[in-house]
Scaffold this active site. Structure first.
Site, PDB file in Angstrom:
ATOM      1  CE  LYS A  69      -3.483   2.877   0.654  1.00  0.00           C
ATOM      2  NZ  LYS A  69      -4.450   3.169  -0.436  1.00  0.00           N
TER       3      LYS A  69
ATOM      4  CB  CYS B 260      -2.872   9.442  -4.573  1.00  0.00           C
ATOM      5  SG  CYS B 260      -4.320   9.340  -3.489  1.00  0.00           S
TER       6      CYS B 260
HETATM    7  C1  DHB Z   1      -5.360   6.143  -2.933  1.00  0.00           C
HETATM    8  C2  DHB Z   1      -5.828   6.023  -4.217  1.00  0.00           C
HETATM    9  C3  DHB Z   1      -4.948   5.986  -5.256  1.00  0.00           C
HETATM   10  O1  DHB Z   1      -5.363   5.864  -6.535  1.00  0.00           O
HETATM   11  C4  DHB Z   1      -3.603   6.070  -5.004  1.00  0.00           C
HETATM   12  O2  DHB Z   1      -2.759   6.047  -6.031  1.00  0.00           O
HETATM   13  C5  DHB Z   1      -3.127   6.181  -3.732  1.00  0.00           C
HETATM   14  C6  DHB Z   1      -4.022   6.211  -2.690  1.00  0.00           C
HETATM   15  C7  DHB Z   1      -6.288   6.189  -1.819  1.00  0.00           C
HETATM   16  O3  DHB Z   1      -7.367   6.786  -1.950  1.00  0.00           O
HETATM   17  O4  DHB Z   1      -5.945   5.656  -0.754  1.00  0.00           O
END
Ligand code: DHB
Length: 310
Positions: A44, A129
């Protein structure tokens, strides 16, 4: 052989999770690593400190498996948690350490810590993100993208790639590729979710997720054509030594095959992994193998980048 390589890293399978899905906790990361059908795992996206993320509901699956919308807001256990995980872990599978700082300085600080660490895997710098209120997607700002890569590669020597948002204009493909080609990138991962879509529940006339008044990143079936276009356009424009991870809209073995046809080396599964669970990797690899067998191919090298035009 359904395998791939990035620099000195060999992948015994071409599938892995897309960052964000099944990778926030050590237990989830272990689940992806333990699958006999994954070639790697990506963590993550980390920020320097733990984040709870946005208010719930923040993830929604559309009817008929059309896709998903999410606005998670970067919930993650914090950089040290993932650094602890990768330094304890004994595995032959490559690990991608994803980072998504909320500022250039955060990203450069995390890269410095990765450089100084004994982490021997690959690093994915997430420049895309869409879900943190007030924070634009860096890779839509070409100057900011070039600036962070310039500063990063001034000191960073480990295998580094970037996670990109989808682009929708040929000029933008040209512009981002020209910038990326200036740097010794190991890989480019395309696409992140299509940012800031809006899904409505017809029963209630309401949005389906709470953050950002319902706006969120789209994934799954509905993003496949955009993902393929980005893989193809970047494969056409990037240096041969910059490998491509194709992500977006993979729900069948045919989708994996299409990503490879467009030039993908590895293929990631996000929405469908969330929908179906860890068993998705066996199903997709089995379906992919059947397509290759039917076509008489024995290696993905016979398929990769071989998309025909008319
Ligand atoms: C999140 C979503 C994304 O597309 C990303 O690249 C990083 C984080 C999120 O909302 O947590």
């Amino acid at each position: 052989q359904l395998t791939a390589a990035i620099q000195n890293f060999n992948f015994d399978h071409i599938l892995l999770n897309a960052a964000g899905v099944m990778c926030q906790t050590k237990e989830e990361l272990d689940t992806v690593l333990a699958s006999n059908y994954t070639g790697a795992v990506v963590t993550k996206s980390a920020t320097p400190a733990l984040r709870e993320g946005n208010p719930t509901p923040r993830y929604y699956e559309m009817a008929q498996n059309l896709g998903t919308i999410n606005s998670m807001g970067l919930p993650n256990a914090g950089f040290d948690y993932y650094m602890d995980y990768v330094s304890q872990k004994q595995t032959d599978k490559p690990i991608f350490f994803s980072i998504a700082g909320l500022s250039k300085q955060d990203n450069l600080d995390m890269l410095r810590r990765l450089e100084a660490s004994d982490f021997g895997g690959l690093i994915e710098l997430n420049l895309s993100c869409p879900n943190v209120p007030g924070k634009p997607q860096t890779a839509y700002d070409f100057e900011a993208t070039e600036a962070i890569l310039t500063e990063a590669f001034a000191f960073f020597t480990k295998p580094l790639g970037v996670k990109l948002p989808p682009y929708f204009d040929i000029v933008h493909f040209d512009m981002i590729a020209a910038i990326l080609n200036k740097f010794p990138l190991a890989f480019v991962n395309t696409i992140n979710s299509i940012g800031n879509g809006l899904v409505i529940d017809p029963e209630t006339d309401t949005v389906v997720i709470k953050p950002k008044a319902g706006f969120g990143g789209l994934g799954g079936t509905i993003v496949k054509a955009t993902a393929l276009a980005n893989v193809r356009a970047l494969r056409d424009r990037l240096r041969d030594d910059i490998k491509i991870i194709g992500t977006g809209g993979v729900t069948t073995g045919r989708d994996v095959y299409d990503h490879v046809l467009c030039g993908a080396d590895l293929v990631e599964v996000g929405s469908q992994l969330a929908v179906e669970g860890i068993g998705v990797f066996e199903r997709l690899e089995t379906e992919l193998a059947a397509i290759l067998a039917e076509k008489g191919f024995t290696s993905l090298d016979q398929v990769r980048g071989q998309l025909k035009t008319i």
